[in-house]
Design an enzyme around this catalytic site. Structure first.
Site, short mmCIF file in Angstrom:
data_model
loop_
_atom_site.label_atom_id
_atom_site.label_comp_id
_atom_site.label_asym_id
_atom_site.label_seq_id
_atom_site.Cartn_x
_atom_site.Cartn_y
_atom_site.Cartn_z
N TYR A 3 6.40 1.26 3.73
CA TYR A 3 5.61 1.23 4.43
C TYR A 3 5.93 2.12 6.01
O TYR A 3 5.26 2.94 6.41
CB TYR A 3 5.06 0.15 5.44
CG TYR A 3 3.98 -0.95 3.93
CD1 TYR A 3 3.15 -0.89 4.49
CD2 TYR A 3 4.87 -1.32 3.07
CE1 TYR A 3 2.16 -1.41 3.99
CE2 TYR A 3 3.81 -2.12 1.99
CZ TYR A 3 2.33 -1.80 2.50
OH TYR A 3 1.76 -2.61 1.89
N HIS A 10 2.93 -12.20 -7.32
CA HIS A 10 2.44 -11.42 -5.90
C HIS A 10 2.65 -12.91 -4.82
O HIS A 10 1.68 -13.27 -4.10
CB HIS A 10 1.48 -10.91 -5.74
CG HIS A 10 1.14 -10.10 -4.68
ND1 HIS A 10 1.57 -8.34 -4.33
CD2 HIS A 10 1.75 -9.97 -3.42
CE1 HIS A 10 1.64 -7.93 -2.74
NE2 HIS A 10 1.82 -8.86 -2.80
N GLU A 47 3.16 0.20 -3.42
CA GLU A 47 2.10 -0.02 -2.30
C GLU A 47 2.71 1.20 -0.91
O GLU A 47 3.52 1.40 -0.88
CB GLU A 47 2.45 -1.36 -1.68
CG GLU A 47 1.85 -2.15 -2.39
CD GLU A 47 2.31 -3.37 -1.93
OE1 GLU A 47 2.40 -3.79 -0.42
OE2 GLU A 47 2.20 -4.70 -2.42
N ASN A 84 6.87 -8.71 -6.69
CA ASN A 84 7.03 -8.24 -5.61
C ASN A 84 7.54 -8.23 -4.52
O ASN A 84 7.72 -9.70 -4.14
CB ASN A 84 5.15 -8.70 -5.20
CG ASN A 84 5.13 -7.41 -4.11
OD1 ASN A 84 4.86 -6.45 -3.98
ND2 ASN A 84 4.71 -8.21 -2.95
N GLU A 85 8.24 -7.11 -4.04
CA GLU A 85 9.27 -7.68 -2.95
C GLU A 85 10.20 -8.70 -2.90
O GLU A 85 9.92 -9.63 -2.11
CB GLU A 85 8.39 -7.20 -2.35
CG GLU A 85 7.36 -5.95 -1.86
CD GLU A 85 6.80 -6.19 -0.54
OE1 GLU A 85 6.73 -6.31 0.33
OE2 GLU A 85 6.53 -4.83 -0.20
N ASN A 145 7.42 0.11 -3.18
CA ASN A 145 6.56 -0.30 -2.10
C ASN A 145 7.16 0.11 -0.81
O ASN A 145 8.34 -0.42 -0.08
CB ASN A 145 6.40 -1.62 -2.35
CG ASN A 145 5.49 -2.77 -3.23
OD1 ASN A 145 4.73 -1.65 -3.53
ND2 ASN A 145 5.08 -3.91 -2.45
N ARG A 205 -3.48 -1.72 -9.39
CA ARG A 205 -2.72 -2.57 -9.47
C ARG A 205 -3.72 -3.58 -8.78
O ARG A 205 -3.51 -4.26 -7.55
CB ARG A 205 -1.20 -2.59 -8.20
CG ARG A 205 -0.08 -3.49 -8.34
CD ARG A 205 0.71 -3.00 -7.91
NE ARG A 205 1.79 -3.71 -7.95
CZ ARG A 205 2.47 -4.44 -6.00
NH1 ARG A 205 2.30 -3.67 -5.34
NH2 ARG A 205 3.08 -5.42 -6.77
N GLN A 215 -4.85 -12.08 -1.63
CA GLN A 215 -5.33 -11.92 -0.87
C GLN A 215 -6.82 -11.48 -0.47
O GLN A 215 -7.84 -11.57 0.08
CB GLN A 215 -4.41 -10.74 -0.78
CG GLN A 215 -3.18 -10.98 -0.10
CD GLN A 215 -1.94 -9.75 0.32
OE1 GLN A 215 -1.30 -9.28 -0.50
NE2 GLN A 215 -1.33 -9.59 1.53
#
Ligand code: GBH
Length: 529
Positions: free
Chosen positions: A338, A149, A407, A193-194, A336, A104, A46
């Site tokens: 949101y 990731h 996150e 990640n996730e 994480n 991170r 990213q």
């Protein structure tokens, strides 16, 4: 007449965030404990760019954006992104400016192992991450390194990727290379990640690389292999490196907080099942005493599979040996988070989802509270108490583990006057303070994200950064948004002061237009009043 002028001046004064007013209000605010850290997070694809520089191999995202560019909403890609491969020192300057103690970031597997396997280790890739890590340490910032990731080397993708059980060995071998090269300085590792988002978007709906659409079979296979790969990396660290390097290693799971839409038993069970499928599927094998999937989930998928005429469940529970190997393989709970949702289950959702799929196995519907604020650009509804509830849920379900929030953040369009993002951070950090009062062992928080970056299938049309980057600027100048100034003050004071209202205008390259319009609006209001 005179009183109007007085009110006008008074309004401007009180809305301009004077420091006098600010100092007064800080007094009764709750303080984050001394051992609680603040940081920010990013991921390699990213932000790094340099997609074909420095000996890097192709990842499955490089493959996607070259072969299927129309799939990205704005037709962009991560070829250059924030160009952190070249500008990593600028990123460290921002971290310094924010005053955070943790960064991170993730390592791109194909930058270290261009073909995925450790028979060739790319020295330029190793040098890049050495430079970044050393720059962080020189500035007293602790690196939290995500091993994976979502950037699988394309070569391994072509050999089956996360759908083959061999990947546990591939991942373990890759992780070993990282521990051996960076573990003398990196003491905090996040394996993957996730898994839920990765498997669901990559192998379920197909909206992420490698764009496989298999929501009821591939999705579960991916998740199973991810857990085995994670456990393998943990054991490698534990056996071969922990004694000499002395770090910690865990996984990062994502979760929405699901709450029953009403007091009906079906809605209550539906919300519990939602948490079981989305979080329990990954958390139970690692954090529960069984080392396996939640029994309720095993039963529901087995039952649906039988109905579908299969003679084996699409969710294959772990063998006894595998389960034993899973237990306790995460030194902390990386989270994480949101957004939140309400959940219902009634006849209106029976049979409406494509089958087989997780949605069909779970059979619930979701809806947001109409009062939750959302920026029109995207999907994040703001509900800070949802984070508190999720933290308490993890504490109660998984025996009060150490939790790092790896996150949390809010999306907007471009623009630096992001008061809604600032409000999001305040609201969620208050949720964290509430959770600390509730006895949750939450020890740190990383804001997603440090800088505007490539938001996967949304390209740059959706922004998560504390710092703005104009994508057309070759220098990729990073400019603070209002939220960066607010976060900086939270980090400095270790409190969340609702009245702190920094002045973006005092920054060199300001958006004065909006503050001017605001003053004008106050003036007009006063005059008509
Ligand atoms: C994280 O995923 C990722 O770790 C990070 O890389 C990413 O940039 C960040 O969040 C922000 O999304 O509108 O139906 O397509 C969090 C999971 C993935 C949840 C994207 C929402 C879009 C839903 N998010 N997803 S949809």
């Amino acid at each position: 007449m005179f009183y109007k002028l007085f009110i006008f001046v008074f309004c401007i004064f009180t809305t301009s965030g004077s420091s006098v007013q600010y100092e007064k209000q800080t007094q009764n605010l709750r303080t984050f404990p001394d051992d609680f850290f603040f940081g920010t997070a990013t991921s390699s694809y990213q932000i790094e760019g340099a997609w074909n520089e420095g000996g890097k191999g192709w990842s499955m995202w490089d493959q996607l954006v070259r072969t299927d560019p129309g799939h990205i909403r704005d037709g962009t890609n991560g070829d250059v992104a924030a160009n952190s491969y070249h500008f990593y020192k600028k990123d460290v300057e921002l971290l310094k400016e924010l005053g955070v103690s943790v960064y991170r970031f993730s390592i791109a597997w194909p930058r270290i192992l261009p073909y995925g396997r450790p028979d060739y280790v790319n020295p330029e890739g190793v040098a890049y991450y050495n430079n970044l890590i050393n720059e962080l340490l020189a500035n007293d910032i602790t690196p939290f390194v995500t091993i994976y990731h979502w950037e699988l080397p394309q070569n391994l993708n072509e050999q089956g990727g996360w759908l083959t059980s061999e990947i546990a060995d591939w991942f373990g071998d890759y992780a070993r290379v990282l521990f051996a090269n960076f573990g003398d300085r990196v003491k905090h590792w996040i394996t993957i990640n996730e898994p839920h988002i990765h498997c669901s978007f990559g192998y379920g709906t197909g909206s992420h690389a490698p764009r496989i659409k298999s929501p009821g079979i591939g999705y579960y296979e991916c998740g199973r292999n991810i857990i085995l790969a994670h456990a393998k990396a943990w054991h490698i660290y534990d056996k071969e490196f922990r004694a000499t390097q002395g770090g910690v290693i865990g996984i990062t799971l994502d979760s929405t907080m699901a709450m029953p839409g009403s007091n009906s038993p079906d809605d209550i069970q539906g919300a519990a099942d939602y948490m079981t499928f989305y979080l329990g599927q990954y958390a139970d094998p690692l954090f529960s005493a069984t080392g396996n999937y939640p029994q309720r989930m095993i039963d529901l998928v087995a039952e649906a599979s039988r109905r579908q005429g299969l003679n084996e469940s699409r969710l294959k529970p772990f063998t006894q040996e595998e389960a034993k190997n899973n237990i306790g393989t995460s030194d902390f709970f990386g989270l994480n988070h949101y957004s939140s949702t309400y959940v219902y289950r009634n006849s209106s959702v029976t049979g409406i989802y494509e089958a087989p799929s997780l949605n069909d196995d779970l059979q619930v519907g979701t809806f947001p509270d109409p009062n939750w604020y959302k920026n029109p650009t995207a999907w994040v509804y703001r509900y800070g108490q949802g984070l508190r509830k999720l933290l308490v849920h993890i504490k109660d379900t998984y025996n009060n583990p150490t939790i790092y929030i790896t996150e949390n953040g809010f999306s907007t369009a471009t623009g630096r006057n992001d008061t809604d993002r600032a409000d999001y951070y305040r609201e969620y950090l208050n949720g964290v303070l509430d959770a600390i009062d509730d006895g949750v062992n939450v020890k740190g928080y990383c804001a997603w994200s440090l800088i505007d970056n490539f938001e996967w299938s949304f390209g740059y049309s959706v922004r998560f950064g504390l710092y703005e980057i104009d994508q057309d600027d070759p220098e990729k100048i990073r400019k603070p948004k209002y939220s960066a100034l607010v976060y900086k003050e939270i980090v400095r004071t270790r409190t969340v002061d609702p009245s702190y209202n920094p002045d973006l205008a005092t920054d060199a390259s300001v958006d004065i237009k909006s503050s001017f319009l605001f003053v004008l609006a106050v003036a007009v209001l006063n005059i008509i009043w």
